[in-house]
Design an enzyme around this catalytic site. Sequence first.
Site, PDB file in Angstrom:
ATOM      1  N   SER A 145       6.266   2.355  -8.673  1.00 49.23           N
ATOM      2  CA  SER A 145       5.134   2.285  -9.609  1.00 49.23           C
ATOM      3  C   SER A 145       5.753   1.998 -10.968  1.00 49.23           C
ATOM      4  O   SER A 145       6.960   2.200 -11.160  1.00 49.23           O
ATOM      5  CB  SER A 145       4.431   3.649  -9.631  1.00 49.23           C
ATOM      6  OG  SER A 145       3.590   3.762 -10.763  1.00 49.23           O
ATOM      7  N   TYR A 158       4.380  12.703  -9.877  1.00 46.04           N
ATOM      8  CA  TYR A 158       4.274  11.303  -9.466  1.00 46.04           C
ATOM      9  C   TYR A 158       5.450  10.496 -10.032  1.00 46.04           C
ATOM     10  O   TYR A 158       6.133   9.760  -9.301  1.00 46.04           O
ATOM     11  CB  TYR A 158       2.928  10.740  -9.969  1.00 46.04           C
ATOM     12  CG  TYR A 158       2.609   9.351  -9.495  1.00 46.04           C
ATOM     13  CD1 TYR A 158       2.153   9.134  -8.191  1.00 46.04           C
ATOM     14  CD2 TYR A 158       2.751   8.241 -10.327  1.00 46.04           C
ATOM     15  CE1 TYR A 158       1.841   7.860  -7.742  1.00 46.04           C
ATOM     16  CE2 TYR A 158       2.445   6.971  -9.887  1.00 46.04           C
ATOM     17  CZ  TYR A 158       1.986   6.777  -8.596  1.00 46.04           C
ATOM     18  OH  TYR A 158       1.688   5.508  -8.149  1.00 46.04           O
TER      19      TYR A 158
HETATM   20  N1  LIG Z   1      -3.207   1.277  -7.174  1.00 42.34           N
HETATM   21  C1  LIG Z   1      -2.319   1.247  -8.142  1.00 42.34           C
HETATM   22  O1  LIG Z   1      -2.604   0.849  -9.269  1.00 42.34           O
HETATM   23  C2  LIG Z   1      -0.914   1.702  -7.909  1.00 42.34           C
HETATM   24  C3  LIG Z   1      -0.008   1.599  -8.960  1.00 42.34           C
HETATM   25  C4  LIG Z   1       1.298   1.977  -8.744  1.00 42.34           C
HETATM   26  C5  LIG Z   1       1.688   2.423  -7.506  1.00 42.34           C
HETATM   27  N2  LIG Z   1       0.774   2.538  -6.514  1.00 42.34           N
HETATM   28  C6  LIG Z   1       1.245   3.043  -5.223  1.00 42.34           C
HETATM   29  O2  LIG Z   1       0.777   2.218  -4.187  1.00 42.34           O
HETATM   30  C7  LIG Z   1       0.627   2.983  -2.992  1.00 42.34           C
HETATM   31  C8  LIG Z   1      -0.779   2.790  -2.454  1.00 42.34           C
HETATM   32  O3  LIG Z   1      -1.701   3.170  -3.456  1.00 42.34           O
HETATM   33  P1  LIG Z   1      -3.254   2.812  -3.386  1.00 42.34           P
HETATM   34  O4  LIG Z   1      -3.687   2.650  -4.791  1.00 42.34           O
HETATM   35  O5  LIG Z   1      -3.502   1.739  -2.405  1.00 42.34           O
HETATM   36  O6  LIG Z   1      -3.795   4.222  -2.856  1.00 42.34           O
HETATM   37  P2  LIG Z   1      -5.106   4.566  -2.005  1.00 42.34           P
HETATM   38  O7  LIG Z   1      -5.326   6.033  -2.188  1.00 42.34           O
HETATM   39  O8  LIG Z   1      -6.208   3.634  -2.363  1.00 42.34           O
HETATM   40  O9  LIG Z   1      -4.630   4.280  -0.502  1.00 42.34           O
HETATM   41  C9  LIG Z   1      -3.528   4.992   0.019  1.00 42.34           C
HETATM   42  C10 LIG Z   1      -3.604   5.026   1.534  1.00 42.34           C
HETATM   43  O10 LIG Z   1      -2.486   5.778   1.979  1.00 42.34           O
HETATM   44  C11 LIG Z   1      -2.913   6.768   2.897  1.00 42.34           C
HETATM   45  N3  LIG Z   1      -2.025   7.924   2.815  1.00 42.34           N
HETATM   46  C12 LIG Z   1      -1.848   8.763   1.765  1.00 42.34           C
HETATM   47  N4  LIG Z   1      -0.976   9.721   2.094  1.00 42.34           N
HETATM   48  C13 LIG Z   1      -0.591   9.484   3.386  1.00 42.34           C
HETATM   49  C14 LIG Z   1       0.280  10.151   4.283  1.00 42.34           C
HETATM   50  N5  LIG Z   1       0.918  11.286   3.948  1.00 42.34           N
HETATM   51  N6  LIG Z   1       0.457   9.627   5.509  1.00 42.34           N
HETATM   52  C15 LIG Z   1      -0.191   8.512   5.886  1.00 42.34           C
HETATM   53  N7  LIG Z   1      -1.057   7.846   5.082  1.00 42.34           N
HETATM   54  C16 LIG Z   1      -1.253   8.335   3.845  1.00 42.34           C
HETATM   55  C17 LIG Z   1      -4.339   7.098   2.486  1.00 42.34           C
HETATM   56  O11 LIG Z   1      -5.087   7.665   3.553  1.00 42.34           O
HETATM   57  C18 LIG Z   1      -4.859   5.729   2.051  1.00 42.34           C
HETATM   58  O12 LIG Z   1      -5.404   4.995   3.132  1.00 42.34           O
HETATM   59  C19 LIG Z   1       0.952   4.427  -3.378  1.00 42.34           C
HETATM   60  O13 LIG Z   1       2.295   4.698  -3.056  1.00 42.34           O
HETATM   61  C20 LIG Z   1       0.764   4.430  -4.881  1.00 42.34           C
HETATM   62  O14 LIG Z   1       1.524   5.428  -5.529  1.00 42.34           O
HETATM   63  C21 LIG Z   1      -0.523   2.186  -6.682  1.00 42.34           C
END
Ligand SMILES: NC(=O)c1ccc[n+]([C@@H]2O[C@H](COP(=O)([O-])OP(=O)(O)OC[C@H]3O[C@@H](n4cnc5c(N)ncnc54)[C@H](O)[C@@H]3O)[C@@H](O)[C@H]2O)c1
Length: 263
Positions: A145, A158
């Site tokens: 991230s 985080y």
């Molecule tokens: N969306 C953003 O702007 C952003 C920015 C930086 C980093 N990220 C990273 O991207 C990744 C995905 O984020 P997102 O925004 O798509 O999140 P989200 O919450 O929309 O989706 C995450 C998915 O991961 C699954 N999940 C969570 N914990 C889990 C576990 N222990 N085992 C199995 N599945 C699990 C959830 O059920 C969900 O389907 C994360 O690692 C997040 O930190 C996202």
Amino acid sequence: MANLKGKVIIVTGAGMGLGLAAADVLASKGANVTLVDYNNEALNKAKTELEAKYPESKFLTVTADVSVEENVKNYVDATVREFGKIDGLYNNAGIEGKQAPLIEYDIEVFKKVIDINLLGVYYGMKYVIPELQKNGGGRIVNVASVGGIRGVMNQTAYVATKHAVAGMTKNAALEYGKDNILTNAIAPGAILTPMVAEAFHQVNPEDPKAAEKEYASRNPTKRLGDPKDVGSLVAYLLSDENGYVSGQVIAIDGGESNMYGNS
Ligand SMILES: NC(=O)c1ccc[n+]([C@@H]2O[C@H](COP(=O)([O-])OP(=O)(O)OC[C@H]3O[C@@H](n4cnc5c(N)ncnc54)[C@H](O)[C@@H]3O)[C@@H](O)[C@H]2O)c1
């Protein structure tokens, strides 16, 4: 552009958000995909949607909590049983935890964020790397991230775990480059997924859309990222087109992490 025909790729957190969007882009380029998530309902919905859209790709779903080591071993074994090999891992599942100042951070939430964001990514590499070695190499993309290269107010757990993802990525690249395994991390800024929508809700429970608009106004591009923007970068890094990028933490944030002060 990246061709993934015949490649077998595991996507964790594939039920929604960045994982689902990446699975869509990967399948559009010909990959067979193992969809991993602990949300069974979201997982089944994702599989149905993707199968209808990409009849030539195969999709396997495995319900797993990435913070549980045996669950990770199981999604790796199930993938090898189904497809006979693994070419790549998109190590994406992660949670934000609760927003709170450092000294008030709930330790139980902190430990949960470590279990999922740090150990979940570690276990993924631990069990996938031996399969990539058997297969003559492969590609790994871990999800860090901008919080893995900068501090973010009120998100100590985080930020700590995402910095750890960046560190583990560099080590995996050093230790397994000799096996033709290229490992990188991506560092997304604010990409509009359910997780980010929830963060805006925490910032302004009365009017989360106002918080979203305010946040987007600070980005050089004046918009939040689209999950498809991230999917395209991931597809490139997981393909053979990427022949020499390894050990990098690549920001995908519209340039925002280069800003200083009010510039
Ligand atoms: N969306 C953003 O702007 C952003 C920015 C930086 C980093 N990220 C990273 O991207 C990744 C995905 O984020 P997102 O925004 O798509 O999140 P989200 O919450 O929309 O989706 C995450 C998915 O991961 C699954 N999940 C969570 N914990 C889990 C576990 N222990 N085992 C199995 N599945 C699990 C959830 O059920 C969900 O389907 C994360 O690692 C997040 O930190 C996202």
